[in-house]
Scaffold this motif. Structure first.
Motif, PDB file in Angstrom:
ATOM      1  N   GLU A 168      -5.093   9.551   4.994  1.00 55.21           N
ATOM      2  CA  GLU A 168      -5.512   9.076   3.679  1.00 55.21           C
ATOM      3  C   GLU A 168      -6.488   7.909   3.745  1.00 55.21           C
ATOM      4  O   GLU A 168      -7.429   7.844   2.952  1.00 55.21           O
ATOM      5  CB  GLU A 168      -4.279   8.662   2.869  1.00 55.21           C
ATOM      6  N   ALA A 169      -6.256   6.968   4.676  1.00 57.20           N
ATOM      7  CA  ALA A 169      -7.079   5.754   4.655  1.00 57.20           C
ATOM      8  C   ALA A 169      -7.235   5.156   6.040  1.00 57.20           C
ATOM      9  O   ALA A 169      -6.333   5.224   6.873  1.00 57.20           O
ATOM     10  CB  ALA A 169      -6.473   4.723   3.713  1.00 57.20           C
ATOM     11  N   TRP A 206     -10.444   7.751   2.879  1.00 62.91           N
ATOM     12  CA  TRP A 206     -10.916   6.519   2.256  1.00 62.91           C
ATOM     13  C   TRP A 206     -11.084   5.447   3.316  1.00 62.91           C
ATOM     14  O   TRP A 206     -10.169   5.180   4.097  1.00 62.91           O
ATOM     15  CB  TRP A 206      -9.914   6.065   1.193  1.00 62.91           C
ATOM     16  N   PHE A 207     -12.257   4.846   3.371  1.00 59.91           N
ATOM     17  CA  PHE A 207     -12.557   3.773   4.313  1.00 59.91           C
ATOM     18  C   PHE A 207     -12.728   2.458   3.559  1.00 59.91           C
ATOM     19  O   PHE A 207     -13.308   2.431   2.470  1.00 59.91           O
ATOM     20  CB  PHE A 207     -13.854   4.069   5.076  1.00 59.91           C
ATOM     21  N   LEU A 243       0.819  -1.210   0.000  1.00 60.39           N
ATOM     22  CA  LEU A 243       0.000   0.000   0.000  1.00 60.39           C
ATOM     23  C   LEU A 243       0.858   1.267   0.000  1.00 60.39           C
ATOM     24  O   LEU A 243       0.513   2.249  -0.653  1.00 60.39           O
ATOM     25  CB  LEU A 243      -0.936  -0.001   1.217  1.00 60.39           C
ATOM     26  N   VAL A 244       1.982   1.246   0.724  1.00 59.74           N
ATOM     27  CA  VAL A 244       2.812   2.465   0.825  1.00 59.74           C
ATOM     28  C   VAL A 244       3.952   2.491  -0.182  1.00 59.74           C
ATOM     29  O   VAL A 244       4.594   3.525  -0.369  1.00 59.74           O
ATOM     30  CB  VAL A 244       3.362   2.656   2.251  1.00 59.74           C
ATOM     31  N   LYS A 245       4.242   1.364  -0.824  1.00 57.65           N
ATOM     32  CA  LYS A 245       5.216   1.294  -1.914  1.00 57.65           C
ATOM     33  C   LYS A 245       6.570   1.935  -1.568  1.00 57.65           C
ATOM     34  O   LYS A 245       6.872   3.047  -2.007  1.00 57.65           O
ATOM     35  CB  LYS A 245       4.657   1.987  -3.168  1.00 57.65           C
ATOM     36  N   ASN A 265      -4.634   1.921  -4.836  1.00 53.03           N
ATOM     37  CA  ASN A 265      -3.733   2.426  -5.873  1.00 53.03           C
ATOM     38  C   ASN A 265      -4.483   3.096  -7.022  1.00 53.03           C
ATOM     39  O   ASN A 265      -3.855   3.591  -7.960  1.00 53.03           O
ATOM     40  CB  ASN A 265      -2.871   1.279  -6.412  1.00 53.03           C
ATOM     41  N   ASN A 266      -5.801   3.104  -6.945  1.00 52.71           N
ATOM     42  CA  ASN A 266      -6.620   3.767  -7.977  1.00 52.71           C
ATOM     43  C   ASN A 266      -7.775   4.512  -7.297  1.00 52.71           C
ATOM     44  O   ASN A 266      -8.947   4.272  -7.587  1.00 52.71           O
ATOM     45  CB  ASN A 266      -7.163   2.730  -8.968  1.00 52.71           C
ATOM     46  N   LEU A 267      -7.430   5.427  -6.402  1.00 51.54           N
ATOM     47  CA  LEU A 267      -8.452   6.101  -5.595  1.00 51.54           C
ATOM     48  C   LEU A 267      -9.377   7.000  -6.414  1.00 51.54           C
ATOM     49  O   LEU A 267     -10.494   7.296  -5.978  1.00 51.54           O
ATOM     50  CB  LEU A 267      -7.788   6.915  -4.479  1.00 51.54           C
TER      51      LEU A 267
END
Length: 485
Positions: free
Chosen positions: A345-346, A380-381, A174-176, A411-413
């Protein structure tokens, strides 16, 4: 997660330790890990020798040429008493003095390591058992470590929840991580997050090893890990070395104390900090208490993450559900700090079974970027319902798994903007979160669709009940007739 034959082999080795008198799970893991390490040193050396021979280049030997029996492949064939003498008096001192400059994580925490296997017969059985383990595959190696750690009986009582490797891998994806990142786990345990981060870089940025500066950074200044358990530090240091990181910065440190002076040093935090256990409140850094005055370690670690990250640095941290909705001033203040002064962010809510069999706590992953100036416009939840394993104590593989969907969607929010609140993931505007007292519980915002159910008229239902009653009476009459015949 290991199953079947491999798991049975590990269990048999564990039983050899147990029946031989080593019953403390941490000691078993420590001694087990030393032997795994000795075996893998030999395997890694053999690979390097073959590569050097194939390429026609000179190979710098790890093992002294005048001591061939230091190698697993040599001493494993010796008679039990001779093997014991060599391992105790030669092999073990040799692995303790690797990296003799004394500055590496490995040399720091191997210095006080003790060989505790009591008899030649026990060592011979252990060597035979471990020799039958296939450790060539990186994932298998990690699975064996994870399975060993799951056996620590105290894991659920001292706050050291062992993070499943597939959850660690998801967080890393997720954090890359990038080749220039400076990565830290302030409560590292066995260095699982650091191992997964280096694996991600090898798989996705292999070209970094062609750059002398990036390669130097990878081996010496990229990875930092802190813990207060010297056994964990030893295992973590060996884990990193075996995964090809020459000199990780692994240290004994209470990350929450005044002695930790790190500030704006790292670009990425990956952590599953302890949720409970003892805390020396008097020793907690005053900088952290200014942000959140509390004795709860999960809140203090979030404040620590914000302090040690550079501007623009990211964090993926596991927290207990209470962090999301707790009503104390400390809970509200840390959530407000993340949302108003940084970029949250999430929030990924995970089911309580993720940490079974050694903990049943409900958790979530918070992903945020340190800005110091705000930037949260929407959060984002995601409501994770399955992670690929059953949510009971057995944790058997199952088909249901939300992890690929989580990674793909995060990765595609841009594609998430039109998602409805009835779906598994959606955005919530920051103003709505403010109006709810910064509550980050997904159920606060999720909408449930109720299906309208049409029932038959009561007279129809009563008629059915009468029919059933008549059938029962007829059945009883039939039984009576049979008995009276």
């Amino acid at each position: 997660m290991i199953t079947g034959e491999l798991r049975n082999k590990v269990d048999r080795i564990w039983e050899i330790f147990w029946t031989g008198g080593i019953t403390n799970p941490l000691e078993v893991i420590e001694q087990f890990t030393y032997l795994l390490f000795i075996k893998q040193l030999d395997e890694i050396e053999a690979i390097k020798e073959n590569e050097a021979h194939f390429l026609g280049v000179e190979h710098k030997e790890l093992f002294p040429s005048d001591s061939p029996y230091l190698r697993w492949s040599k001493f494993k064939n010796l008679e039990a008493s001779e093997m014991y003498r060599i391992v105790q008096n030669e092999v073990f001192p040799f692995i303790k003095t690797l990296h003799q400059n004394g500055n590496s994580a490995y040399s720091k925490y191997m210095g006080d390591a003790i060989f505790k296997i009591p008899t030649p017969q026990m060592l011979s059985k252990l060597v035979d058992g471990i020799d039958g383990l296939n450790m060539q595959d990186r994932d298998t190696k990690g699975d064996i470590y994870e399975y060993l750690l799951s056996k620590i009986a105290t894991a659920g009582t001292n706050g050291q929840f062992r993070t499943p490797r597939h959850i660690i891998k998801m967080m890393v994806e997720l954090v890359k991580p990038t080749p220039s990142d400076i990565i830290v786990d302030p409560a590292m345990g066995t260095a699982g997050f650091l191992v997964a981060a280096q694996e991600y870089l090898r798989d996705n940025h292999a070209d970094l090893f062609l750059n002398a500066g990036l390669r130097e950074h990878f081996n010496n200044t990229m990875f930092y890990g802190f813990d207060m358990d010297r056994t964990m530090l030893r295992i973590g240091a060996m884990n990193m070395l075996l995964h090809g990181v020459d000199n990780p910065n692994i240290e004994y440190r209470d990350s929450l104390s005044e002695q930790n002076t790190d500030k704006e040093k790292y670009t990425l935090v990956l952590a599953n900090p302890p949720f409970k256990g003892s805390l020396d409140y008097e020793a907690v850094s005053s900088d952290l208490l200014k942000v959140v005055k509390t004795k709860k370690t999960e809140l203090l670690f979030l404040a620590l993450n914000l302090r040690i990250l550079k501007k623009g640095g990211r964090s993926a941290t596991i927290v207990p559900d209470g962090v999301l909705f707790g009503s104390s001033n400390a809970h509200k203040e840390i959530r407000k700090e993340l949302i108003e002064n940084n970029k949250l962010e999430a929030v990924i809510s995970m089911p309580s079974g993720v940490f079974k069999p050694y903990a049943g706590v409900s958790t979530a992953i918070l992903i945020f970027t340190k800005t110091g100036t705000g930037g949260t416009d929407k959060v984002w939840f995601y409501d994770m319902k399955a992670d690929g394993y059953s949510l009971d104590d057995k944790r058997q593989p199952v088909a249901e798994n939300d992890i690929p969907d989580i990674i793909q969607r995060f990765n595609n929010l841009d594609g998430e903007n039109d998602r409805k609140r009835t779906e598994q993931s959606f955005f919530v505007d920051v103003e709505e979160i403010r109006n709810n007292g910064y509550d980050l519980t997904i159920n606060k915002y999720k909408e449930i669709e109720y299906e309208k159910v049409e029932y038959d008229h009561p007279t129809v239902i009563l008629a059915r009940i009468k029919d059933l009653e008549e059938e029962i009476i007829a059945g009883i009459k039939q039984l009576e007739d049979m008995i009276n015949e």
